[in-house]
Design a protein around this motif. Structure first.
Motif, PDB file in Angstrom:
ATOM      1  N   ASN A   1      11.689  -3.282  -8.461  1.00  0.00           N
ATOM      2  CA  ASN A   1      11.295  -3.819  -9.767  1.00  0.00           C
ATOM      3  C   ASN A   1      11.730  -5.282  -9.980  1.00  0.00           C
ATOM      4  OD1 ASN A   1       9.994  -3.704 -12.198  1.00  0.00           O
ATOM      5  ND2 ASN A   1      11.620  -2.601 -13.252  1.00  0.00           N
ATOM      6  N   PRO A   2      11.174  -6.200  -9.195  1.00  0.00           N
ATOM      7  CA  PRO A   2      11.618  -7.597  -9.269  1.00  0.00           C
ATOM      8  C   PRO A   2      11.175  -8.293 -10.560  1.00  0.00           C
ATOM      9  CG  PRO A   2       9.695  -7.419  -7.887  1.00  0.00           C
ATOM     10  CD  PRO A   2      10.094  -6.011  -8.248  1.00  0.00           C
ATOM     11  N   ASP A   3      11.870  -9.366 -10.866  1.00  0.00           N
ATOM     12  CA  ASP A   3      11.516 -10.190 -12.028  1.00  0.00           C
ATOM     13  C   ASP A   3      10.371 -11.147 -11.722  1.00  0.00           C
ATOM     14  OD1 ASP A   3      13.665  -9.439 -13.985  1.00  0.00           O
ATOM     15  OD2 ASP A   3      14.909 -10.064 -12.290  1.00  0.00           O
ATOM     16  N   HIS A   4      10.271 -11.564 -10.460  1.00  0.00           N
ATOM     17  CA  HIS A   4       9.231 -12.498 -10.019  1.00  0.00           C
ATOM     18  C   HIS A   4       8.690 -12.004  -8.684  1.00  0.00           C
ATOM     19  CE1 HIS A   4      10.603 -15.655 -12.859  1.00  0.00           C
ATOM     20  NE2 HIS A   4      11.792 -15.126 -12.616  1.00  0.00           N
ATOM     21  N   ILE A   5       7.385 -12.167  -8.477  1.00  0.00           N
ATOM     22  CA  ILE A   5       6.770 -11.795  -7.195  1.00  0.00           C
ATOM     23  C   ILE A   5       5.897 -12.953  -6.716  1.00  0.00           C
ATOM     24  CG2 ILE A   5       5.203 -10.231  -5.973  1.00  0.00           C
ATOM     25  CD1 ILE A   5       5.915  -8.074  -8.042  1.00  0.00           C
ATOM     26  N   PHE A   6       6.170 -13.410  -5.488  1.00  0.00           N
ATOM     27  CA  PHE A   6       5.262 -14.316  -4.794  1.00  0.00           C
ATOM     28  C   PHE A   6       4.392 -13.412  -3.936  1.00  0.00           C
ATOM     29  CE2 PHE A   6       8.569 -17.209  -6.028  1.00  0.00           C
ATOM     30  CZ  PHE A   6       7.880 -18.375  -6.315  1.00  0.00           C
ATOM     31  N   LEU A   7       3.097 -13.362  -4.235  1.00  0.00           N
ATOM     32  CA  LEU A   7       2.167 -12.404  -3.641  1.00  0.00           C
ATOM     33  C   LEU A   7       1.161 -13.131  -2.763  1.00  0.00           C
ATOM     34  CD1 LEU A   7       0.936  -9.489  -3.640  1.00  0.00           C
ATOM     35  CD2 LEU A   7      -0.383 -10.212  -5.651  1.00  0.00           C
ATOM     36  N   SER A   8       1.009 -12.648  -1.526  1.00  0.00           N
ATOM     37  CA  SER A   8       0.007 -13.238  -0.637  1.00  0.00           C
ATOM     38  C   SER A   8      -0.625 -12.159   0.229  1.00  0.00           C
ATOM     39  CB  SER A   8       0.635 -14.316   0.258  1.00  0.00           C
ATOM     40  OG  SER A   8       1.453 -13.748   1.240  1.00  0.00           O
ATOM     41  N   THR A   9      -1.677 -12.544   0.927  1.00  0.00           N
ATOM     42  CA  THR A   9      -2.342 -11.663   1.893  1.00  0.00           C
ATOM     43  C   THR A   9      -2.300 -12.363   3.243  1.00  0.00           C
ATOM     44  OG1 THR A   9      -4.549 -12.636   1.738  1.00  0.00           O
ATOM     45  CG2 THR A   9      -3.998 -10.935   0.121  1.00  0.00           C
ATOM     46  N   ASN A  10      -2.842 -11.699   4.232  1.00  0.00           N
ATOM     47  CA  ASN A  10      -3.008 -12.362   5.520  1.00  0.00           C
ATOM     48  C   ASN A  10      -4.414 -12.966   5.627  1.00  0.00           C
ATOM     49  OD1 ASN A  10      -4.588 -10.122   5.893  1.00  0.00           O
ATOM     50  ND2 ASN A  10      -3.526  -9.392   7.707  1.00  0.00           N
ATOM     51  N   ASN A  11      -5.046 -13.161   4.478  1.00  0.00           N
ATOM     52  CA  ASN A  11      -6.355 -13.805   4.333  1.00  0.00           C
ATOM     53  C   ASN A  11      -7.545 -13.019   4.861  1.00  0.00           C
ATOM     54  OD1 ASN A  11      -5.643 -16.019   2.837  1.00  0.00           O
ATOM     55  ND2 ASN A  11      -5.208 -17.280   4.624  1.00  0.00           N
ATOM     56  N   SER A  12      -7.407 -11.759   5.158  1.00  0.00           N
ATOM     57  CA  SER A  12      -8.569 -10.974   5.559  1.00  0.00           C
ATOM     58  C   SER A  12      -9.182 -10.342   4.315  1.00  0.00           C
ATOM     59  CB  SER A  12      -8.169  -9.893   6.562  1.00  0.00           C
ATOM     60  OG  SER A  12      -7.418  -8.888   5.922  1.00  0.00           O
ATOM     61  N   ASN A  13     -10.453 -10.102   4.354  1.00  0.00           N
ATOM     62  CA  ASN A  13     -11.117  -9.474   3.211  1.00  0.00           C
ATOM     63  C   ASN A  13     -10.548  -8.091   2.901  1.00  0.00           C
ATOM     64  OD1 ASN A  13     -12.758 -11.579   2.480  1.00  0.00           O
ATOM     65  ND2 ASN A  13     -14.361 -11.013   3.937  1.00  0.00           N
ATOM     66  N   PRO A  14     -10.251  -7.247   3.922  1.00  0.00           N
ATOM     67  CA  PRO A  14      -9.639  -5.955   3.586  1.00  0.00           C
ATOM     68  C   PRO A  14      -8.297  -6.113   2.872  1.00  0.00           C
ATOM     69  CG  PRO A  14     -10.529  -5.902   5.815  1.00  0.00           C
ATOM     70  CD  PRO A  14     -10.611  -7.330   5.338  1.00  0.00           C
ATOM     71  N   SER A  15      -7.523  -7.132   3.222  1.00  0.00           N
ATOM     72  CA  SER A  15      -6.240  -7.357   2.547  1.00  0.00           C
ATOM     73  C   SER A  15      -6.451  -7.743   1.093  1.00  0.00           C
ATOM     74  CB  SER A  15      -5.435  -8.446   3.254  1.00  0.00           C
ATOM     75  OG  SER A  15      -5.074  -8.035   4.541  1.00  0.00           O
ATOM     76  N   LYS A  16      -7.460  -8.557   0.843  1.00  0.00           N
ATOM     77  CA  LYS A  16      -7.746  -8.946  -0.539  1.00  0.00           C
ATOM     78  C   LYS A  16      -8.192  -7.741  -1.347  1.00  0.00           C
ATOM     79  CE  LYS A  16      -8.628 -13.669   0.771  1.00  0.00           C
ATOM     80  NZ  LYS A  16      -9.567 -14.701   1.056  1.00  0.00           N
ATOM     81  N   GLU A  17      -8.933  -6.854  -0.715  1.00  0.00           N
ATOM     82  CA  GLU A  17      -9.333  -5.605  -1.384  1.00  0.00           C
ATOM     83  C   GLU A  17      -8.109  -4.735  -1.649  1.00  0.00           C
ATOM     84  OE1 GLU A  17     -12.292  -4.831  -2.713  1.00  0.00           O
ATOM     85  OE2 GLU A  17     -12.827  -6.881  -2.121  1.00  0.00           O
ATOM     86  N   GLN A  18      -7.164  -4.740  -0.715  1.00  0.00           N
ATOM     87  CA  GLN A  18      -5.928  -3.966  -0.890  1.00  0.00           C
ATOM     88  C   GLN A  18      -5.136  -4.496  -2.088  1.00  0.00           C
ATOM     89  OE1 GLN A  18      -5.250  -1.280   0.702  1.00  0.00           O
ATOM     90  NE2 GLN A  18      -3.056  -0.964   0.602  1.00  0.00           N
ATOM     91  N   ILE A  19      -5.122  -5.814  -2.288  1.00  0.00           N
ATOM     92  CA  ILE A  19      -4.425  -6.386  -3.453  1.00  0.00           C
ATOM     93  C   ILE A  19      -5.102  -5.919  -4.742  1.00  0.00           C
ATOM     94  CG2 ILE A  19      -4.110  -8.525  -4.772  1.00  0.00           C
ATOM     95  CD1 ILE A  19      -3.026  -9.834  -2.360  1.00  0.00           C
ATOM     96  N   LYS A  20      -6.425  -5.933  -4.750  1.00  0.00           N
ATOM     97  CA  LYS A  20      -7.138  -5.462  -5.946  1.00  0.00           C
ATOM     98  C   LYS A  20      -6.799  -4.004  -6.238  1.00  0.00           C
ATOM     99  CE  LYS A  20     -11.078  -8.580  -5.544  1.00  0.00           C
ATOM    100  NZ  LYS A  20     -12.498  -8.686  -5.199  1.00  0.00           N
ATOM    101  N   ALA A  21      -6.752  -3.194  -5.189  1.00  0.00           N
ATOM    102  CA  ALA A  21      -6.410  -1.781  -5.374  1.00  0.00           C
ATOM    103  C   ALA A  21      -4.979  -1.640  -5.881  1.00  0.00           C
ATOM    104  CB  ALA A  21      -6.590  -1.023  -4.057  1.00  0.00           C
ATOM    105  N   LEU A  22      -4.061  -2.428  -5.331  1.00  0.00           N
ATOM    106  CA  LEU A  22      -2.665  -2.405  -5.782  1.00  0.00           C
ATOM    107  C   LEU A  22      -2.574  -2.773  -7.256  1.00  0.00           C
ATOM    108  CD1 LEU A  22       0.442  -2.400  -5.292  1.00  0.00           C
ATOM    109  CD2 LEU A  22       0.189  -4.796  -4.575  1.00  0.00           C
ATOM    110  N   GLN A  23      -3.265  -3.842  -7.637  1.00  0.00           N
ATOM    111  CA  GLN A  23      -3.202  -4.323  -9.010  1.00  0.00           C
ATOM    112  C   GLN A  23      -3.831  -3.354 -10.007  1.00  0.00           C
ATOM    113  OE1 GLN A  23      -4.994  -8.173  -8.215  1.00  0.00           O
ATOM    114  NE2 GLN A  23      -2.992  -9.171  -8.259  1.00  0.00           N
ATOM    115  N   ALA A  24      -4.633  -2.443  -9.536  1.00  0.00           N
ATOM    116  CA  ALA A  24      -5.272  -1.463 -10.420  1.00  0.00           C
ATOM    117  C   ALA A  24      -4.400  -0.235 -10.664  1.00  0.00           C
ATOM    118  CB  ALA A  24      -6.616  -1.037  -9.823  1.00  0.00           C
ATOM    119  N   THR A  25      -3.253  -0.162  -9.998  1.00  0.00           N
ATOM    120  CA  THR A  25      -2.408   1.033 -10.149  1.00  0.00           C
ATOM    121  C   THR A  25      -1.499   0.938 -11.372  1.00  0.00           C
ATOM    122  OG1 THR A  25      -0.586   0.176  -8.801  1.00  0.00           O
ATOM    123  CG2 THR A  25      -2.352   1.362  -7.634  1.00  0.00           C
TER     124      THR A  25
END
Length: 170
Positions: A95-119
């Motif tokens: 439960n961090p106070d700040h998050i620096f969030l990145s992907t490895n720049n692949s489209n599946p990773s970007k989709e994974q971020i969207k799925a994460l953010q929807a939880t």
């Protein structure tokens, strides 16, 4: 870095760059000491196609944030670790106070971020609720000295309360 500079006959330039970098680190630490971030946890989270990686301070962006700038990693992450693969439940526990969030720049990773953010779990994180999630480019988590300098600029732009920071590429 200095060994490489010497190898190419640029030892003095390397020393000069390191002095400037150390000055920049000291200025950034002074600015951060005036912000609330000095007492809060900062997570580096990279989302790939099939895993969540939380970085420690052994290399790359983690070294800059945790070792150079002396920011606090989330509970359970060692500054001696390069990265660990974690579950969403483990991120919740940190439960961090700040998050620096990145992907490895692949489209599946970007989709994974969207799925994460929807939880619901993501929505419940302190950093998310406080609007302290900063999407950063994956290249920021690299090894080159110039990337370390740029990492400081990115960290200050997000974490310092004063906007009196001149972005300077070294």
């Amino acid at each position: 870095m200095l060994e490489l500079a010497r190898f190419f006959g640029k030892g003095e330039e390397g020393k000069h760059w390191m002095r400037r970098y150390e000055q920049k680190v000291n200025q950034a630490k002074a600015l951060l000491s005036l912000s609330k971030a000095r007492d809060e946890s900062v997570m580096i989270l990279t989302v790939t196609c099939n895993e969540y990686r939380v970085y420690g301070g052994r290399r790359q962006l983690g070294k800059v944030l945790y070792e150079d700038l002396r920011l606090t990693p989330p509970a359970g992450i060692s500054i001696k670790t390069h990265y660990v693969c974690v579950t969403l439940e483990q991120i919740q526990a940190m439960n961090p106070d700040h998050i620096f969030l990145s992907t490895n720049n692949s489209n599946p990773s970007k989709e994974q971020i969207k799925a994460l953010q929807a939880t619901k779990a993501w929505s419940g994180l302190r950093a998310v609720q406080k609007h302290q999630v900063y999407e950063v480019e994956s290249w920021l988590n690299g090894h080159a000295p110039i990337k370390h300098s740029l990492s400081i600029d990115v960290a200050i732009s997000h974490l310092a309360e004063s906007k009196q920071w001149e972005v300077s590429v070294m």
